[in-house]
Design an enzyme around this catalytic site. Sequence first.
Site, PDB file in Angstrom:
ATOM      1  N   ASP A 245       0.842  -1.199   0.000  1.00 38.71           N
ATOM      2  CA  ASP A 245       0.000   0.000   0.000  1.00 38.71           C
ATOM      3  C   ASP A 245       0.876   1.248   0.000  1.00 38.71           C
ATOM      4  OD1 ASP A 245      -2.419   1.368   0.010  1.00 38.71           O
ATOM      5  OD2 ASP A 245      -2.652   1.257   2.180  1.00 38.71           O
TER       6      ASP A 245
ATOM      7  N   HIS B 195      -4.056   3.057  -7.024  1.00 36.04           N
ATOM      8  CA  HIS B 195      -5.239   2.745  -6.213  1.00 36.04           C
ATOM      9  C   HIS B 195      -6.485   2.576  -7.065  1.00 36.04           C
ATOM     10  CE1 HIS B 195      -2.943   3.461  -2.543  1.00 36.04           C
ATOM     11  NE2 HIS B 195      -3.975   2.932  -1.894  1.00 36.04           N
TER      12      HIS B 195
ATOM     13  N   HIS C 228      -6.383  -0.937  -8.136  1.00 36.69           N
ATOM     14  CA  HIS C 228      -6.837  -1.768  -7.020  1.00 36.69           C
ATOM     15  C   HIS C 228      -8.363  -1.819  -6.991  1.00 36.69           C
ATOM     16  CE1 HIS C 228      -8.818  -1.797  -3.082  1.00 36.69           C
ATOM     17  NE2 HIS C 228      -8.013  -2.799  -2.807  1.00 36.69           N
TER      18      HIS C 228
ATOM     19  N   HIS D 175      -5.605  -5.594   0.392  1.00 41.68           N
ATOM     20  CA  HIS D 175      -5.615  -4.287  -0.268  1.00 41.68           C
ATOM     21  C   HIS D 175      -4.232  -3.929  -0.814  1.00 41.68           C
ATOM     22  CE1 HIS D 175      -6.514   0.061  -0.747  1.00 41.68           C
ATOM     23  NE2 HIS D 175      -5.336   0.248  -0.200  1.00 41.68           N
TER      24      HIS D 175
END
Length: 374
Positions: free
Chosen positions: A173, A256, A259, A273
């Site tokens: 992340d 992101h 994602h 995540h």
Amino acid sequence: MSYVKVMIAPSRYVQGAGALAEIGEHVSRLGKNAFVTGGKTALAQTQEDIAKSLEGKGIAYVFETFRGECCDPEIGRLKTAAVSAGCDMVVAVGGGKVIDAGKAVAALMKVPVVIVPTIAATDAPCSALSVIYTEQGVFDRYFILPQNPNLVLVDTSIIARAPVRFLVAGMGDALATWFEAASCAQAAAQNIPGGRTTTAALRLARLCYEILIEYGEQAKLAVERRVVTPAVEKIVEANTLLSGIGFESSGLAAAHAIHDGLTVLKETHHTYHGEKVSFGTLAHLVLEDHPREEMEEVLDFCTRVGLPVTLAQLGLREFSREKIRRVAEKVCEPGMMIHNMPFPVTPDMVYDAILAADAIGQAYLRRHGIITEN
């Protein structure tokens, strides 16, 4: 369009081995009746210490088990329980989803929120943002909160006892932070609070990346032995504080967004995540045509700490191009963070970048003798 710079951060950040024993002292400034929510594992690890510390400061409390998904029905259920108990602050204990749920509950109640992460798997603890999913675990929307947490308390001895995969996912992340921050700065894109990035936020985002590259493997090895070392402290801070401020005050972009797109495929739901963000970072680098040396540094870091660099490692061992097309379409929907890139991005570009990143990851693994199924 405003070009005013805005930087936001939690009011107080506390980190160290044994820090949980001091939670009563810190939260005594915020209220007198705490609503404490966390998953079963998180509460089993922390409930006794939290209760003892709160009682020592004369703070009343109730515990409520989080049911696992940060979705509207669960947020509503927790809010009802907290209001019924007359609580004047929320304490969220555990991983990213309970943290985001706790922040959302506190925002809806207009009371202070305290975050106690038991894993360092995301940069959620410090942010004024909750990621809301459907009850089936598919990304729904971002809930922008009125302020950052009043207190973030990270006990690194608890972090070090958690499975190492959580720490590694947190590194995935955090890996995106610098690249997305740089893209947003180049695009003059709005950050999460609606302004432009500051020099301080960009520097913190870059520092986050540098710490990951320098100390990531050392920290992973230490946590595999369930011990806290200076490298662990640095990586926990990078995963939590530096990445949190960096992403929020500089902005999110392709990594992101990819994602979020990948969540439409149920095969990826077992991955964390940060693991999906890690692969999204590779696709981000492809989109921006980063130099080979930079791509190699990221690939080397990912493979050393155990982050995925191929679709197969995300669970997509036999994927169809139609599935990747679905991901690409999701990524480019209005309001998605892909539109913070310094150039217009289309579904075709995302589709190509995902498949190219997968091919680059596969080639890297083959070149280094790492067996893959794809």
